[in-house]
Design a protein around this motif. Structure first.
Motif, PDB file in Angstrom:
ATOM      1  N   GLY A   1       0.931  -1.156   0.048  1.00 31.25           N
ATOM      2  CA  GLY A   1      -0.192  -0.315   0.034  1.00 31.25           C
ATOM      3  C   GLY A   1       0.855   1.187   0.057  1.00 31.25           C
ATOM      4  N   THR A   2       2.052   1.289  -0.686  1.00 29.26           N
ATOM      5  CA  THR A   2       2.824   2.195  -0.686  1.00 29.26           C
ATOM      6  C   THR A   2       2.927   2.793  -2.124  1.00 29.26           C
ATOM      7  N   PRO A   3       2.406   4.238  -2.226  1.00 31.66           N
ATOM      8  CA  PRO A   3       2.252   4.716  -3.645  1.00 31.66           C
ATOM      9  C   PRO A   3       3.917   5.331  -3.711  1.00 31.66           C
ATOM     10  N   SER A   4       4.062   5.534  -5.149  1.00 32.63           N
ATOM     11  CA  SER A   4       5.446   5.513  -5.811  1.00 32.63           C
ATOM     12  C   SER A   4       5.357   6.658  -6.770  1.00 32.63           C
ATOM     13  N   VAL A   5       6.667   7.239  -7.069  1.00 35.99           N
ATOM     14  CA  VAL A   5       6.998   8.143  -7.973  1.00 35.99           C
ATOM     15  C   VAL A   5       8.156   7.518  -8.673  1.00 35.99           C
ATOM     16  N   THR A   6       8.140   7.412  -9.958  1.00 36.08           N
ATOM     17  CA  THR A   6       9.158   6.699 -10.980  1.00 36.08           C
ATOM     18  C   THR A   6       9.381   7.276 -12.204  1.00 36.08           C
ATOM     19  N   THR A   7      10.230   6.733 -13.086  1.00 39.09           N
ATOM     20  CA  THR A   7      10.072   7.131 -14.431  1.00 39.09           C
ATOM     21  C   THR A   7       9.619   6.240 -15.402  1.00 39.09           C
ATOM     22  N   THR A   8       9.659   6.403 -16.634  1.00 43.63           N
ATOM     23  CA  THR A   8       9.181   5.829 -17.728  1.00 43.63           C
ATOM     24  C   THR A   8       9.622   4.400 -17.665  1.00 43.63           C
ATOM     25  N   ILE A   9      10.920   4.242 -17.704  1.00 41.19           N
ATOM     26  CA  ILE A   9      11.893   2.878 -17.569  1.00 41.19           C
ATOM     27  C   ILE A   9      11.256   2.367 -16.313  1.00 41.19           C
ATOM     28  N   GLY A  10      11.216   2.973 -15.148  1.00 38.96           N
ATOM     29  CA  GLY A  10      10.704   2.485 -13.954  1.00 38.96           C
ATOM     30  C   GLY A  10       9.406   1.611 -13.856  1.00 38.96           C
ATOM     31  N   ALA A  11       8.346   2.245 -14.685  1.00 46.15           N
ATOM     32  CA  ALA A  11       7.237   1.454 -14.718  1.00 46.15           C
ATOM     33  C   ALA A  11       6.946   0.937 -15.823  1.00 46.15           C
ATOM     34  N   GLU A  12       7.647   0.698 -16.833  1.00 44.40           N
ATOM     35  CA  GLU A  12       7.646  -0.037 -17.951  1.00 44.40           C
ATOM     36  C   GLU A  12       7.232  -1.436 -18.070  1.00 44.40           C
ATOM     37  N   GLY A  13       5.985  -1.500 -18.621  1.00 46.97           N
ATOM     38  CA  GLY A  13       5.532  -3.018 -18.704  1.00 46.97           C
ATOM     39  C   GLY A  13       4.853  -3.139 -17.789  1.00 46.97           C
ATOM     40  N   MET A  14       4.421  -2.529 -16.787  1.00 48.59           N
ATOM     41  CA  MET A  14       3.835  -2.811 -15.282  1.00 48.59           C
ATOM     42  C   MET A  14       2.578  -2.372 -15.334  1.00 48.59           C
ATOM     43  N   TYR A  15       1.954  -1.415 -15.823  1.00 52.39           N
ATOM     44  CA  TYR A  15       0.583  -0.799 -15.630  1.00 52.39           C
ATOM     45  C   TYR A  15      -0.531  -0.874 -16.806  1.00 52.39           C
ATOM     46  N   GLY A  16       0.136  -1.229 -18.022  1.00 50.77           N
ATOM     47  CA  GLY A  16      -0.856  -1.370 -19.046  1.00 50.77           C
ATOM     48  C   GLY A  16      -1.832  -0.079 -19.290  1.00 50.77           C
ATOM     49  N   ASP A  17      -2.976  -0.155 -19.116  1.00 48.48           N
ATOM     50  CA  ASP A  17      -4.043   1.060 -19.446  1.00 48.48           C
ATOM     51  C   ASP A  17      -4.455   1.466 -18.024  1.00 48.48           C
ATOM     52  N   LEU A  18      -4.051   0.926 -16.879  1.00 47.44           N
ATOM     53  CA  LEU A  18      -4.373   1.209 -15.519  1.00 47.44           C
ATOM     54  C   LEU A  18      -3.734   2.388 -15.176  1.00 47.44           C
ATOM     55  N   PRO A  19      -4.428   3.384 -14.189  1.00 46.12           N
ATOM     56  CA  PRO A  19      -3.636   4.526 -13.826  1.00 46.12           C
ATOM     57  C   PRO A  19      -2.576   4.024 -12.751  1.00 46.12           C
ATOM     58  N   TRP A  20      -1.356   4.706 -12.682  1.00 46.55           N
ATOM     59  CA  TRP A  20      -0.171   4.230 -11.708  1.00 46.55           C
ATOM     60  C   TRP A  20      -0.642   4.575 -10.451  1.00 46.55           C
ATOM     61  N   ASN A  21       0.449   4.045  -9.491  1.00 42.55           N
ATOM     62  CA  ASN A  21       0.073   4.254  -8.163  1.00 42.55           C
ATOM     63  C   ASN A  21       0.589   5.202  -7.380  1.00 42.55           C
ATOM     64  N   GLY A  22       0.715   6.396  -8.322  1.00 46.35           N
ATOM     65  CA  GLY A  22       1.498   7.531  -7.917  1.00 46.35           C
ATOM     66  C   GLY A  22       1.747   8.423  -9.112  1.00 46.35           C
ATOM     67  N   PHE A  23       2.830   8.684  -9.620  1.00 41.22           N
ATOM     68  CA  PHE A  23       3.193   9.520 -10.693  1.00 41.22           C
ATOM     69  C   PHE A  23       4.337   9.153 -11.382  1.00 41.22           C
ATOM     70  N   ILE A  24       4.603   9.101 -12.698  1.00 38.40           N
ATOM     71  CA  ILE A  24       5.627   8.735 -13.773  1.00 38.40           C
ATOM     72  C   ILE A  24       5.945  10.173 -14.361  1.00 38.40           C
ATOM     73  N   THR A  25       7.479  10.340 -14.315  1.00 39.11           N
ATOM     74  CA  THR A  25       7.792  11.453 -14.940  1.00 39.11           C
ATOM     75  C   THR A  25       9.316  11.125 -15.188  1.00 39.11           C
ATOM     76  N   ASP A  26       9.906  12.008 -16.197  1.00 37.41           N
ATOM     77  CA  ASP A  26      11.331  11.863 -16.546  1.00 37.41           C
ATOM     78  C   ASP A  26      11.896  13.232 -16.358  1.00 37.41           C
ATOM     79  N   ASP A  27      11.061  14.095 -15.724  1.00 39.16           N
ATOM     80  CA  ASP A  27      11.846  15.478 -15.792  1.00 39.16           C
ATOM     81  C   ASP A  27      11.947  15.461 -13.921  1.00 39.16           C
ATOM     82  N   PHE A  28      12.930  15.949 -13.777  1.00 40.02           N
ATOM     83  CA  PHE A  28      13.597  15.907 -12.262  1.00 40.02           C
ATOM     84  C   PHE A  28      12.722  16.847 -11.508  1.00 40.02           C
ATOM     85  N   GLU A  29      12.761  17.938 -12.041  1.00 39.78           N
ATOM     86  CA  GLU A  29      12.025  18.998 -11.396  1.00 39.78           C
ATOM     87  C   GLU A  29      10.453  18.648 -10.868  1.00 39.78           C
ATOM     88  N   ASP A  30       9.724  18.087 -12.099  1.00 41.05           N
ATOM     89  CA  ASP A  30       8.519  17.425 -11.526  1.00 41.05           C
ATOM     90  C   ASP A  30       8.563  16.450 -10.588  1.00 41.05           C
TER      91      ASP A  30
END
Length: 417
Positions: free
Chosen positions: A300-329
């Motif tokens: 039950g722990t949300p995460s913030v990761t990158t495109t590479i981190g989340a690759e192949g994991m979530y399909g069409d479902l919303p991620w359990n946090g945020f996905i971004t490759d911009d470090f400021e974001d």
């Protein structure tokens, strides 16, 4: 399916609390045991203090010597019906001996992830270049890896992204590939009630085996790019780093004044994750699926990761946090998720949906068991369909065989001196 004698050859002994690869092989072992197969696990590596006790699962353990004919005798004694290699380099080392002494055994390669893809991405990152997918084709690791896939009767692919790459770009025959991601238990309402609540958790965290280069790089990014910004947005909040094989280069990043804490190995990885509010994983290169992100969802722990981190994991479902490759974001999203309980709860629930809809173990394991059964029923026809594999076994195995025999003779000569 009739009970079979299955030999698994591991490059190392499984350590499920140290790496996702260790977790993966234990899941595979449990799946095969549930089908009433007899399992033998063999490795030339030395066992460590954190190696999983396979005998507790009634799996026979066998220590073997690399490049030694004693392995041939062992093969003749057990005469396995199925042989599983835990990565392509294991197939390279032992495949010719299996082909020579157990030619009728069904051979399976558990790729873990596509090493050639990971290496090509790592090389681009090292040279500060944008990753070009074409680079995968020219990498020597890729050539070796694809050769191993073609030599085997079936290869287990952990990521949908990698399945697509193999099918569409490398044009591997679908009968040689089986999509088999992590095999997880369904998350039930009763499990959710046991999770630590938002207000009972503190700080951000990351966890990973530091023998794995992408994990070390991720911690460097957290230390130099993410945390200097995030720590100012949330003064008083800590960043906690866990991981097996934590060398001095990692421990020296520990700094209490900066609230950047390096804890080292976590004996209970799920317990370590569940203490903290958010998992941060700014992963810049790698392949396969990220076990740490699966474990985050399981606790039950949300995460913030990158495109590479989340690759192949979530399909069409919303991620359990945020996905971004911009470090400021990345830092802004992490702060937003940390301070917004309603958003945090929604993201936690997104993780439950991902586990239950995409990784519940019966969904993909049935396909694997069915493919193994079909190949076992008519291996000759399956191999005729993959004549390229027959050619590669003939050519490559002969060269590997004589190299291995040369090493064996050299080792014997060195010992006699």
């Amino acid at each position: 399916m009739k009970s079979k004698k299955i030999l698994i050859i591991g490059l190392v002994w499984p350590e499920p609390d140290s790496s996702a690869a260790g977790t993966r092989i234990i899941q595979l072992i449990k799946l095969l045991l549930s089908e009433n197969h007899q399992l033998i696990f063999a490795s030339a590596a030395g066992k460590g203090p954190h190696s999983f006790d396979l005998t507790s699962l009634e799996v026979t353990e066998k220590a073997i010597i690399l490049n030694n004919s004693s392995f041939d005798t062992f093969l003749q004694e057990i005469n396995p019906d199925v042989v599983i290699y835990d990565r392509f380099v294991t197939e390279e080392q032992y495949g010719w001996r299996i082909a020579e002494h157990c030619p009728d055994a069904i051979t399976i390669l558990d790729t873990e992830d596509l090493h050639g893809l990971r290496k090509a991405r790592q090389k681009a990152h090292k040279h500060k270049e944008e990753f070009n997918p074409e680079a995968v084709f020219s990498d020597s690791v890729t050539i070796r890896e694809i050769s191993a896939i073609l030599r085997c009767d079936l290869s287990l692919i952990i990521s949908e992204t990698e399945m697509q790459l193999l099918l569409q770009d490398f044009r591997i025959d679908p009968s040689l590939l089986c999509y088999l991601p992590f095999l997880e238990e369904i998350v039930r309402p009763a499990d959710i009630l046991q999770w630590k609540k938002y207000q009972d958790r503190e700080g951000f965290m990351f966890i990973g085996n530091f023998l794995h280069e992408p994990n070390w790089n991720t911690v460097q990014i957290l230390k130099t790019r993410i945390w200097p910004v995030l720590s100012k947005i949330l003064p008083g909040v800590g960043m906690h780093i866990y991981g097996a094989y934590c060398s001095q280069k990692v421990t020296q990043l520990h700094n209490e004044k900066e609230r950047f804490y390096v804890h080292g190995r976590a004996d209970d990885s799920l317990g370590a994750i569940s203490k903290h509010r958010i998992l941060l994983a700014p992963i810049l290169f790698g392949a396969g699926l990220k076990g740490k992100l699966i474990h985050a969802m399981q606790t039950g722990t949300p995460s913030v990761t990158t495109t590479i981190g989340a690759e192949g994991m979530y399909g069409d479902l919303p991620w359990n946090g945020f996905i971004t490759d911009d470090f400021e974001d990345f830092s802004q999203f992490a702060a937003q998720l940390y301070t917004n309980q309603e958003l945090w709860t929604q993201c936690r629930n997104n993780g439950v949906a991902i586990i239950n809809e995409r990784f519940e173990k019966t969904k993909s394991s049935k396909t694997f068991i069915s493919m193994l059964q079909n190949i076992s029923a008519n291996p000759e026809q399956h191999r005729r369909h993959n004549f390229t594999g027959t050619i590669l076994r003939f050519q490559t195995m002969n060269s590997t065989k004589y190299m291995s025999l040369w090493i064996e003779q050299k080792n014997a000569a060195d010992q006699s001196r």
